[in-house]
Design a protein around this motif. Structure first.
Motif, PDB file in Angstrom:
ATOM      1  N   HIS A   7       0.808  -1.222   0.000  1.00  0.00           N
ATOM      2  CA  HIS A   7       0.000   0.000   0.000  1.00  0.00           C
ATOM      3  C   HIS A   7       0.840   1.271   0.000  1.00  0.00           C
ATOM      4  CE1 HIS A   7      -3.689  -2.270   0.601  1.00  0.00           C
ATOM      5  NE2 HIS A   7      -3.076  -2.961   1.533  1.00  0.00           N
ATOM      6  N   ASP A   8       2.156   1.153  -0.030  1.00  0.00           N
ATOM      7  CA  ASP A   8       3.056   2.306   0.024  1.00  0.00           C
ATOM      8  C   ASP A   8       3.078   2.999  -1.345  1.00  0.00           C
ATOM      9  OD1 ASP A   8       5.131   4.131   0.137  1.00  0.00           O
ATOM     10  OD2 ASP A   8       6.624   2.693   0.846  1.00  0.00           O
ATOM     11  N   PRO A   9       2.512   4.225  -1.455  1.00  0.00           N
ATOM     12  CA  PRO A   9       2.453   4.881  -2.762  1.00  0.00           C
ATOM     13  C   PRO A   9       3.830   5.220  -3.331  1.00  0.00           C
ATOM     14  CG  PRO A   9       1.662   6.359  -1.037  1.00  0.00           C
ATOM     15  CD  PRO A   9       1.867   5.016  -0.398  1.00  0.00           C
ATOM     16  N   ILE A  10       4.820   5.418  -2.487  1.00  0.00           N
ATOM     17  CA  ILE A  10       6.167   5.704  -2.988  1.00  0.00           C
ATOM     18  C   ILE A  10       6.739   4.461  -3.673  1.00  0.00           C
ATOM     19  CG2 ILE A  10       8.539   6.301  -2.319  1.00  0.00           C
ATOM     20  CD1 ILE A  10       7.230   8.065  -0.109  1.00  0.00           C
ATOM     21  N   PHE A  11       6.578   3.295  -3.053  1.00  0.00           N
ATOM     22  CA  PHE A  11       7.029   2.039  -3.670  1.00  0.00           C
ATOM     23  C   PHE A  11       6.255   1.797  -4.967  1.00  0.00           C
ATOM     24  CE2 PHE A  11       6.669  -2.463  -4.524  1.00  0.00           C
ATOM     25  CZ  PHE A  11       7.984  -2.897  -4.418  1.00  0.00           C
ATOM     26  N   LEU A  12       4.943   1.946  -4.916  1.00  0.00           N
ATOM     27  CA  LEU A  12       4.099   1.678  -6.080  1.00  0.00           C
ATOM     28  C   LEU A  12       4.389   2.627  -7.247  1.00  0.00           C
ATOM     29  CD1 LEU A  12       0.764   1.007  -4.197  1.00  0.00           C
ATOM     30  CD2 LEU A  12       2.144  -0.700  -5.397  1.00  0.00           C
ATOM     31  N   ALA A  13       4.909   3.815  -6.962  1.00  0.00           N
ATOM     32  CA  ALA A  13       5.209   4.789  -8.007  1.00  0.00           C
ATOM     33  C   ALA A  13       6.543   4.506  -8.714  1.00  0.00           C
ATOM     34  CB  ALA A  13       5.222   6.204  -7.419  1.00  0.00           C
ATOM     35  N   GLY A  14       7.291   3.508  -8.247  1.00  0.00           N
ATOM     36  CA  GLY A  14       8.544   3.146  -8.904  1.00  0.00           C
ATOM     37  C   GLY A  14       8.300   2.271 -10.117  1.00  0.00           C
ATOM     38  N   LYS A  15       9.127   2.431 -11.149  1.00  0.00           N
ATOM     39  CA  LYS A  15       8.994   1.609 -12.353  1.00  0.00           C
ATOM     40  C   LYS A  15       9.511   0.203 -12.098  1.00  0.00           C
ATOM     41  CE  LYS A  15       9.081   5.287 -15.723  1.00  0.00           C
ATOM     42  NZ  LYS A  15       9.672   5.804 -16.954  1.00  0.00           N
ATOM     43  N   SER A  16       8.871  -0.753 -12.737  1.00  0.00           N
ATOM     44  CA  SER A  16       9.251  -2.158 -12.593  1.00  0.00           C
ATOM     45  C   SER A  16      10.305  -2.550 -13.614  1.00  0.00           C
ATOM     46  CB  SER A  16       8.018  -3.050 -12.760  1.00  0.00           C
ATOM     47  OG  SER A  16       7.086  -2.788 -11.744  1.00  0.00           O
ATOM     48  N   GLU A  17      11.100  -3.562 -13.273  1.00  0.00           N
ATOM     49  CA  GLU A  17      12.132  -4.095 -14.158  1.00  0.00           C
ATOM     50  C   GLU A  17      11.568  -5.253 -14.979  1.00  0.00           C
ATOM     51  OE1 GLU A  17      15.289  -5.403 -11.634  1.00  0.00           O
ATOM     52  OE2 GLU A  17      15.589  -3.418 -10.757  1.00  0.00           O
ATOM     53  N   ALA A  18      12.233  -5.580 -16.050  1.00  0.00           N
ATOM     54  CA  ALA A  18      11.807  -6.690 -16.899  1.00  0.00           C
ATOM     55  C   ALA A  18      11.805  -8.002 -16.120  1.00  0.00           C
ATOM     56  CB  ALA A  18      12.729  -6.802 -18.108  1.00  0.00           C
ATOM     57  N   ALA A  19      10.803  -8.817 -16.393  1.00  0.00           N
ATOM     58  CA  ALA A  19      10.717 -10.142 -15.790  1.00  0.00           C
ATOM     59  C   ALA A  19      11.637 -11.106 -16.540  1.00  0.00           C
ATOM     60  CB  ALA A  19       9.282 -10.655 -15.838  1.00  0.00           C
ATOM     61  N   GLY A  50       4.631  -6.333  -3.722  1.00  0.00           N
ATOM     62  CA  GLY A  50       5.942  -5.937  -3.236  1.00  0.00           C
ATOM     63  C   GLY A  50       7.133  -6.296  -4.104  1.00  0.00           C
ATOM     64  N   VAL A  51       6.898  -6.594  -5.387  1.00  0.00           N
ATOM     65  CA  VAL A  51       7.982  -6.985  -6.287  1.00  0.00           C
ATOM     66  C   VAL A  51       7.945  -6.099  -7.531  1.00  0.00           C
ATOM     67  CG1 VAL A  51       9.013  -8.863  -7.597  1.00  0.00           C
ATOM     68  CG2 VAL A  51       7.757  -9.378  -5.497  1.00  0.00           C
ATOM     69  N   LYS A  52       9.028  -5.411  -7.811  1.00  0.00           N
ATOM     70  CA  LYS A  52       9.075  -4.496  -8.958  1.00  0.00           C
ATOM     71  C   LYS A  52       9.532  -5.220 -10.217  1.00  0.00           C
ATOM     72  CE  LYS A  52       9.610  -0.167  -6.505  1.00  0.00           C
ATOM     73  NZ  LYS A  52      10.399   1.043  -6.345  1.00  0.00           N
ATOM     74  N   LYS A  53       8.637  -6.063 -10.714  1.00  0.00           N
ATOM     75  CA  LYS A  53       8.869  -6.796 -11.965  1.00  0.00           C
ATOM     76  C   LYS A  53       7.678  -6.566 -12.884  1.00  0.00           C
ATOM     77  CE  LYS A  53      12.812  -8.886 -11.244  1.00  0.00           C
ATOM     78  NZ  LYS A  53      13.902  -8.971 -12.224  1.00  0.00           N
ATOM     79  N   ARG A  54       7.927  -6.569 -14.198  1.00  0.00           N
ATOM     80  CA  ARG A  54       6.856  -6.336 -15.173  1.00  0.00           C
ATOM     81  C   ARG A  54       6.062  -7.628 -15.391  1.00  0.00           C
ATOM     82  NH1 ARG A  54       6.484  -1.727 -17.678  1.00  0.00           N
ATOM     83  NH2 ARG A  54       5.379  -2.652 -19.434  1.00  0.00           N
ATOM     84  N   ILE A  55       5.205  -7.906 -14.424  1.00  0.00           N
ATOM     85  CA  ILE A  55       4.337  -9.081 -14.475  1.00  0.00           C
ATOM     86  C   ILE A  55       2.947  -8.624 -14.071  1.00  0.00           C
ATOM     87  CG2 ILE A  55       3.890 -11.405 -13.598  1.00  0.00           C
ATOM     88  CD1 ILE A  55       6.866 -11.477 -12.717  1.00  0.00           C
ATOM     89  N   ILE A  56       1.943  -8.997 -14.869  1.00  0.00           N
ATOM     90  CA  ILE A  56       0.562  -8.703 -14.505  1.00  0.00           C
ATOM     91  C   ILE A  56      -0.266  -9.985 -14.583  1.00  0.00           C
ATOM     92  CG2 ILE A  56       0.762  -6.316 -15.313  1.00  0.00           C
ATOM     93  CD1 ILE A  56      -1.108  -7.094 -17.682  1.00  0.00           C
ATOM     94  N   ALA A  57      -1.331 -10.011 -13.806  1.00  0.00           N
ATOM     95  CA  ALA A  57      -2.292 -11.108 -13.841  1.00  0.00           C
ATOM     96  C   ALA A  57      -3.676 -10.474 -13.822  1.00  0.00           C
ATOM     97  CB  ALA A  57      -2.103 -12.034 -12.644  1.00  0.00           C
ATOM     98  N   PHE A  58      -4.611 -11.073 -14.543  1.00  0.00           N
ATOM     99  CA  PHE A  58      -5.943 -10.479 -14.618  1.00  0.00           C
ATOM    100  C   PHE A  58      -6.979 -11.526 -15.000  1.00  0.00           C
ATOM    101  CE2 PHE A  58      -3.849 -10.141 -18.674  1.00  0.00           C
ATOM    102  CZ  PHE A  58      -4.822 -10.466 -19.606  1.00  0.00           C
TER     103      PHE A  58
END
Length: 141
Positions: A7-19, A50-58
């Motif tokens: 829920h940390d907006p500062i963490f969430l505002a960081g760009k993710s790295e390639a998976a 909590g992981v800055k990787k370019r992965i999505i699930a939907f």
């Protein structure tokens, strides 16, 4: 494994790295966590657990039967039909927020086997994907 939500907006505002292939467990954790929250959530990005990787699930409702789909390193390569809407996010408090989305998107991504795919999505599923790809880029609604 089911993970706690970030829920940390500062963490969430960081760009993710390639998976990479070493990140497949993160993809499974993301699906497990999304399914646990299925009553209140239809999509998640890895940074939400909590992981800055370019992965999505939907929840993919584009076919005959809704299924949970994972995309590695997704990117929107074409978009049409801009419209304004409101969305909420499980990671952010405060309810609905205004945002701009597109009715149709073409997405380039990798499967869990790291095969590259390109697919067009429309409607609700396209909106979910756009929200989650925004998360990968550190964009918060």
């Amino acid at each position: 494994m089911i993970k706690n939500l970030m829920h940390d907006p500062i963490f969430l505002a960081g760009k993710s790295e390639a998976a990479t292939k070493e990140d497949l467990q993160i993809a499974q954790d993301l699906i497990d966590t999304l399914i646990t929250h299925r009553d209140s959530c239809v999509g998640m990005a890895a940074n939400m657990i909590g992981v800055k990787k370019r992965i999505i699930a939907f929840l993919d409702e584009s076919g005959r039967t809704p299924t949970y789909t994972v995309m590695l390193n997704p990117e929107i390569i074409k978009k049409d039909g801009a419209y304004s809407t409101e969305e909420s996010c499980l990671s952010l408090l405060g309810g609905l927020r205004p945002c701009k989305r597109h009715k149709s998107i073409k997405v380039k991504y990798q499967t869990l086997e790291f095969h590259t795919r390109i697919k067009t999505y429309t409607g609700w599923t396209a909106q979910i994907i756009q929200h989650e790809i925004d998360h990968c880029g550190g964009i918060l609604i």
